[in-house]
Design an enzyme around this catalytic site. Structure first.
Site, PDB file in Angstrom:
ATOM      1  N   GLN A 168       0.815  -1.224   0.000  1.00 22.71           N
ATOM      2  CA  GLN A 168       0.000   0.000   0.000  1.00 22.71           C
ATOM      3  C   GLN A 168       0.846   1.271   0.000  1.00 22.71           C
ATOM      4  OE1 GLN A 168      -3.165   0.028  -0.435  1.00 22.71           O
ATOM      5  NE2 GLN A 168      -3.632  -2.124  -0.077  1.00 22.71           N
ATOM      6  N   LYS A 190      -1.749  -3.285  -7.436  1.00 27.72           N
ATOM      7  CA  LYS A 190      -2.076  -2.137  -6.571  1.00 27.72           C
ATOM      8  C   LYS A 190      -1.390  -0.870  -7.052  1.00 27.72           C
ATOM      9  CE  LYS A 190      -3.007  -4.913  -2.534  1.00 27.72           C
ATOM     10  NZ  LYS A 190      -4.464  -5.107  -2.431  1.00 27.72           N
ATOM     11  N   CYS A 216      -8.834  -8.030   5.420  1.00 21.05           N
ATOM     12  CA  CYS A 216      -7.721  -8.974   5.686  1.00 21.05           C
ATOM     13  C   CYS A 216      -6.839  -8.473   6.821  1.00 21.05           C
ATOM     14  CB  CYS A 216      -6.888  -9.244   4.439  1.00 21.05           C
ATOM     15  SG  CYS A 216      -7.791 -10.103   3.161  1.00 21.05           S
TER      16      CYS A 216
HETATM   17  N1  PMP Z   1      -0.235  -6.295   2.184  1.00 22.14           N
HETATM   18  C1  PMP Z   1      -1.109  -5.289   2.176  1.00 22.14           C
HETATM   19  C2  PMP Z   1      -0.893  -4.135   3.110  1.00 22.14           C
HETATM   20  C3  PMP Z   1      -2.211  -5.330   1.332  1.00 22.14           C
HETATM   21  O1  PMP Z   1      -3.080  -4.324   1.340  1.00 22.14           O
HETATM   22  C4  PMP Z   1      -2.380  -6.438   0.478  1.00 22.14           C
HETATM   23  C5  PMP Z   1      -3.575  -6.548  -0.453  1.00 22.14           C
HETATM   24  N2  PMP Z   1      -4.789  -6.140   0.091  1.00 22.14           N
HETATM   25  C6  PMP Z   1      -1.424  -7.436   0.504  1.00 22.14           C
HETATM   26  C7  PMP Z   1      -0.365  -7.339   1.367  1.00 22.14           C
HETATM   27  C8  PMP Z   1      -1.521  -8.642  -0.372  1.00 22.14           C
HETATM   28  O2  PMP Z   1      -1.358  -8.299  -1.703  1.00 22.14           O
HETATM   29  P1  PMP Z   1      -1.682  -9.361  -2.849  1.00 22.14           P
HETATM   30  O3  PMP Z   1      -3.064  -9.862  -2.554  1.00 22.14           O
HETATM   31  O4  PMP Z   1      -1.648  -8.580  -4.090  1.00 22.14           O
HETATM   32  O5  PMP Z   1      -0.671 -10.419  -2.778  1.00 22.14           O
END
Ligand code: PMP
Length: 419
Positions: free
Chosen positions: A216, A239, A377
């Protein structure tokens, strides 16, 4: 001042032409339920500029071939484009050399790779792994699995009522047994920008390594891993407005050299016999199998696009958006912001008295406004604040103050519906 004028002024202050930028993102012209799309779910995934879409499309139209082992023209060209993309990620993260960038599926895989390879080689019974209470599940569970497998312990840095790391507690938790501090750079559910320089300095003083989850941070801030001095940095392509299914791990070269391989298969080997296999040099040692070639090419094009826009300008513009959003949300009766750290990226998590976050999301959707609702999450964050879920508006540099005002109007409607 009219709302459109407010947007223009904010854009001018940061040196961005937001109307032109919005035209770069075809999906922003959509309507949803008869309303112009207001996309405020950028922390879940960013929208894609035409430069990215065209690069992926163009790769499949003109260049598609498997990489690294081909002697024919297309394979050589595909390999060049894939490796150029690695160079773009190196630039974007400020890494010293391209070999320090490993292509992975996303931030989740980057962290799992470190836990599985560096972790199993370096963490043992009695050792400690330090994470924070504001981690995404993807920066908790891989370490928990490692601790279960090795007999190490997981320790947790608590967070304050404003959603900041408790740095005094952090100091107390750091011991000579701490092998690694795995910490989020910018929180996806609180927006907090963590004092990562200080975390790295204190951890290194005690001989611990530092992994930063930059999923992020990378969409909002310029990142320079060399200046930061972190040991590992994880990002997700989708992202930062790139394709999904591609991400990158930055790891210090000497660490990568010493780490055992992650997955076994083609590409990660030099020679294979039933008696003994020797491994390829880094980073290929960590990229078994055919990678997401088009995704990497698309990510490279995305980074070139972001370089043209300018990450400093993005940070400055988003700061004005955050201030505007914080102001207008404060006027919604019964709204509580979760995450009020002074150092914040443009992420606004909130609850509304007497309304379940899912109902907020559904009513806003009827007005074309996309926000995310749930635990994001980060269940330990929800537990910390004693709530099951929040609604979250997360902004990007193509958002406008007009869109934030639409969100505020939508929330006033939610308020009217629920009394
Ligand atoms: N770390 C953070 C702070 C996130 O916001 C996210 C995705 N929401 C992730 C890790 C995981 O990323 P990805 O699902 O693209 O592997």
């Amino acid at each position: 001042m009219t709302r459109r004028a407010a947007t223009a002024t904010a854009a001018n202050a940061a040196g961005l032409d937001i109307e032109a930028i919005r035209r770069d993102f075809p999906i922003l012209e959509s309507t949803v339920h008869g309303h112009p799309l207001v996309y405020l779910d950028n922390a879940a995934t960013g929208q894609k500029p035409r430069a990215t879409i065209d690069a992926v499309n163009g790769f499949y139209r003109t260049t598609n071939a498997n990489i690294h082992r081909g002697v024919h023209h297309l394979s050589i060209e595909a390999t060049r484009r894939y490796e150029d993309a690695r160079g773009a990620v190196q630039r974007f993260l400020g890494a010293g050399r391209p070999e320090e960038i490993v292509f992975v599926r996303g931030a989740t895989e980057a962290i799992n790779l470190v836990a599985a390879t560096w972790g199993r080689a370096n963490v043992g019974r009695g050792d400690e792994v330090l994470v924070s209470q504001m981690e995404h599940h993807s920066n908790i569970v891989p370490w928990q699995m490692l601790c279960e497998q090795t007999g190490a312990s997981l320790r947790v840095i608590p967070i304050t009522d404003r959603g900041e790391l408790d740095m005094e507690a952090f100091e107390g938790l750091l011991t000579d047994r701490t092998k690694i501090v795995a910490c989020v750079h910018v929180s996806n559910s609180l927006g907090t920008i963590n004092p990562v320089e200080e975390i790295i300095a204190r951890a290194h003083d005690r001989g611990a390594l530092v992994l930063l989850d930059g999923a992020q941070a990378a969409p909002h801030l310029p990142v320079d891993v060399k200046t930061l001095g972190c040991d590992f940095y994880a990002i997700a392509g989708h992202k930062i407005f790139g394709p999904s299914g591609i991400g990158a791990l930055y790891a210090r070269h000497d660490l990568l050299e010493a780490m055992p391989p992650y997955q076994g298969g083609g590409e990660m080997i030099l020679t294979v016999s039933f008696e003994k296999t020797t491994y390829n040099k880094v980073p290929h040692k960590f990229e078994a199998g055919t990678p997401n070639i088009a995704g990497a090419v698309g990510l490279g094009a995305t980074i070139e696009y972001l370089e043209r826009v300018g990450m400093e300008r993005i940070t400055a513009y988003e700061h004005t958006l955050l201030e505007h959003a914080t102001g207008v949300l404060a006027e919604v009766p019964g709204l509580t912001l979760i995450g009020t750290a002074p150092a914040k990226a443009a992420v606004l998590s909130f609850t509304l008295d007497g309304v379940h976050p899912h109902d907020i999301g559904t009513i806003l959707d009827q007005q074309g406004i996309a926000v995310r609702t749930g635990h994001h999450c980060t269940q330990p964050v929800m537990d910390r604040f004693g709530i099951p879920a929040t609604a979250r508006a997360s902004l990007a540099f193509y958002n406008t103050t007009d869109e934030i005002d639409a969100l505020a109007r939508g929330l006033h409607t939610v308020r009217e519906v629920f009394g």
